[in-house]
Design a protein around this motif. Structure first.
Motif, short mmCIF file in Angstrom:
data_model
loop_
_atom_site.label_atom_id
_atom_site.label_comp_id
_atom_site.label_asym_id
_atom_site.label_seq_id
_atom_site.Cartn_x
_atom_site.Cartn_y
_atom_site.Cartn_z
N ASN A 260 41.51 11.48 30.59
CA ASN A 260 40.16 11.92 30.28
C ASN A 260 40.09 12.50 28.88
O ASN A 260 39.12 12.28 28.14
CB ASN A 260 39.71 12.97 31.30
N ALA A 261 41.12 13.26 28.50
CA ALA A 261 41.17 13.80 27.14
C ALA A 261 41.26 12.67 26.12
O ALA A 261 40.62 12.71 25.06
CB ALA A 261 42.36 14.74 27.00
N ALA A 262 42.06 11.65 26.44
CA ALA A 262 42.18 10.51 25.53
C ALA A 262 40.84 9.79 25.37
O ALA A 262 40.47 9.35 24.27
CB ALA A 262 43.25 9.55 26.04
N TYR A 263 40.11 9.67 26.46
CA TYR A 263 38.78 9.05 26.40
C TYR A 263 37.85 9.84 25.49
O TYR A 263 37.15 9.27 24.64
CB TYR A 263 38.18 8.96 27.80
N LEU A 264 37.82 11.16 25.65
CA LEU A 264 36.94 11.98 24.80
C LEU A 264 37.33 11.87 23.34
O LEU A 264 36.46 11.85 22.45
CB LEU A 264 37.00 13.44 25.26
N ALA A 265 38.63 11.77 23.07
CA ALA A 265 39.07 11.60 21.68
C ALA A 265 38.63 10.25 21.13
O ALA A 265 38.38 10.12 19.92
CB ALA A 265 40.59 11.73 21.60
N GLN A 266 38.51 9.26 21.99
CA GLN A 266 38.07 7.95 21.52
C GLN A 266 36.58 7.94 21.18
O GLN A 266 36.17 7.41 20.15
CB GLN A 266 38.34 6.86 22.55
N VAL A 267 35.75 8.55 22.01
CA VAL A 267 34.31 8.36 21.85
C VAL A 267 33.63 9.41 20.97
O VAL A 267 32.49 9.20 20.55
CB VAL A 267 33.60 8.29 23.23
N TYR A 268 34.32 10.52 20.69
CA TYR A 268 33.71 11.55 19.84
C TYR A 268 34.58 11.77 18.60
O TYR A 268 35.77 12.10 18.72
CB TYR A 268 33.55 12.87 20.61
N PRO A 269 34.01 11.62 17.41
CA PRO A 269 34.84 11.64 16.19
C PRO A 269 35.48 12.98 15.89
O PRO A 269 36.47 13.05 15.16
CB PRO A 269 33.84 11.27 15.10
N HIS A 270 34.95 14.06 16.45
CA HIS A 270 35.48 15.39 16.15
C HIS A 270 36.42 15.91 17.24
O HIS A 270 36.82 17.07 17.20
CB HIS A 270 34.33 16.39 15.96
N VAL A 271 36.80 15.06 18.19
CA VAL A 271 37.65 15.47 19.32
C VAL A 271 39.04 14.84 19.17
O VAL A 271 39.17 13.65 18.85
CB VAL A 271 37.03 15.07 20.66
N TYR A 272 40.05 15.66 19.44
CA TYR A 272 41.45 15.24 19.35
C TYR A 272 42.16 15.61 20.65
O TYR A 272 41.76 16.55 21.33
CB TYR A 272 42.15 15.94 18.17
N ALA A 273 43.21 14.88 20.97
CA ALA A 273 43.99 15.14 22.19
C ALA A 273 45.41 15.54 21.80
O ALA A 273 45.93 15.15 20.75
CB ALA A 273 44.01 13.91 23.09
N ASP A 274 46.04 16.30 22.69
CA ASP A 274 47.36 16.89 22.45
C ASP A 274 48.31 16.50 23.57
O ASP A 274 47.91 16.47 24.74
CB ASP A 274 47.18 18.42 22.39
N VAL A 275 49.56 16.21 23.21
CA VAL A 275 50.53 15.78 24.22
C VAL A 275 51.40 16.92 24.72
O VAL A 275 52.26 16.73 25.59
CB VAL A 275 51.44 14.65 23.69
#
Length: 362
Positions: A260-275
């Protein structure tokens, strides 16, 4: 060795933990292991025994008792130095909001031979301001000043609203009357731990206004949270609302909602995901989890971290598991012809350090 920027981590213990205290750092539980069991018998426990003993002069997979005895022989300072310097981490962005006798960012940098900067935890900052300003209007003014002052030196801000309330917050900033009433009630009750959704929203929006990156805890953690209320998808309306400010939102951890975090990082330019944390606790399964992050997250939007806390071993394990998982994935994809070797090398550099350097200006 590919350099790593650990964009979310914590200090390590300055003194030697006893066996029970050491083992407590191998779990998110706040209780001892069940009778007759050990937290060494986990993916993280096995990873510690695989990667850390050789750095202290022992065989990999040696018994926990032997490892802990060797650690005490060396002493905390030397063990920390050996482990941290072997992690391959060149920059630490340190959340200083956790309690305990932990090293400062400067001490972490000195022990590792790397550099370090601070990530300021919003809830702790507000609670400290309240120690000096108990009038609602004075508190709000002092809080704004404190956030502004922190923004001049910090690499970013972090919120643990997921712990304090949940991520299902109203997305808009609170109005003045609502904010003042919530502040007055909190101060009158003794200004303890912030759990008011109104105050938490105010902190998020105050940080967003500084222009610095904003880290948000999502996914699993200790029993202080309710996991179903830490799904990053609950932040969707806030993410949409905060976009005009230019604030970059970093979704920490995510597991088991990391897709879900990866999806949000894909569709919103200001969102990043962390591993971070996800790979550490999944151990030998880290490759599968990292592959799931990489299914949807744009490769310029995924950041490495360890979320190491208390034990220098967690830096070693977080870095090693990440490197191993990434190498195996990329070798498989280049070997099959799905990726070129040049693209694999470029993506590895982005996730390991380049994305964090761009986002935080390190």
């Amino acid at each position: 060795m590919l350099p790593l920027v650990d964009h979310h981590c914590h200090g390590v213990l300055r003194s030697d933990p006893d066996d029970a205290a050491f083992e407590a750092f191998l779990t998110e539980s706040d209780a001892p292991a069940a009778s007759g069991t050990s937290f060494f018998d986990t993916q993280l426990g096995f990873a510690v025994r695989r990667w850390c003993p050789p750095l202290l002069g022992l065989d990999a997979h040696c018994p926990p008792e032997r490892y802990l005895a060797r650690r005490r022989e060396l002493g905390a300072q030397e063990a920390n130095r050996l482990l941290l310097s072997a992690s391959g981490i060149t920059t630490f962005l340190v959340d200083t909001g956790l309690p305990g006798d932990l090293t400062s960012p400067a001490e972490l940098a000195e022990a590792s031979g790397a550099t370090a900067r601070e990530i300021v935890r919003l809830e702790l900052l507000a609670e400290r301001v309240a120690e000096e300003a108990r009038d609602p209007d004075k508190f709000l003014t002092a809080l704004a000043d404190a956030i502004g002052a922190a923004a001049r030196t910090a690499a970013g801000f972090k919120s643990v609203a997921g712990y304090r309330y949940g991520l299902d917050l109203s997305p808009e900033p609170p109005g003045p009357a609502e904010l003042r009433a919530a502040t007055a009630g909190w101060l009158a009750a003794g200004a303890g731990r912030i759990t008011s959704p109104v105050l938490l929203r105010h902190l998020l929006w105050s940080a967003a206004g500084t222009g610095l990156p904003l880290q948000l805890h999502t996914g699993f953690g200790d029993p202080d949270l309710r996991l179903h209320r830490c799904d990053p998808l609950l932040l969707t309306d806030f993410i949409r609302a905060v976009r005009p400010t230019g604030c970059r939102v970093i979704l920490l951890h995510g597991y088991p909602y990391h897709r879900n975090a990866a999806y949000l990082a894909q569709v919103y330019p200001h969102v990043y995901a962390d591993v971070g944390l996800s790979l550490t606790h999944t151990g030998a399964r880290a490759q599968a989890v990292l592959a799931e992050f990489l299914e949807l997250a744009p490769f310029g939007k995924l950041l490495f971290s360890t979320d190491a806390y208390g034990l220098a071993e967690l830096y070693v394990v977080g870095a090693r598991l990440y490197r191993e998982a990434l190498d195996r994935l990329l070798n498989g994809w280049t070997g099959s012809g799905a990726w070129s070797a040049a693209d694999a090398e470029r993506v590895a550099a982005l996730v390991s350090a380049g994305n964090a350097e761009r986002v935080y200006g390190t």
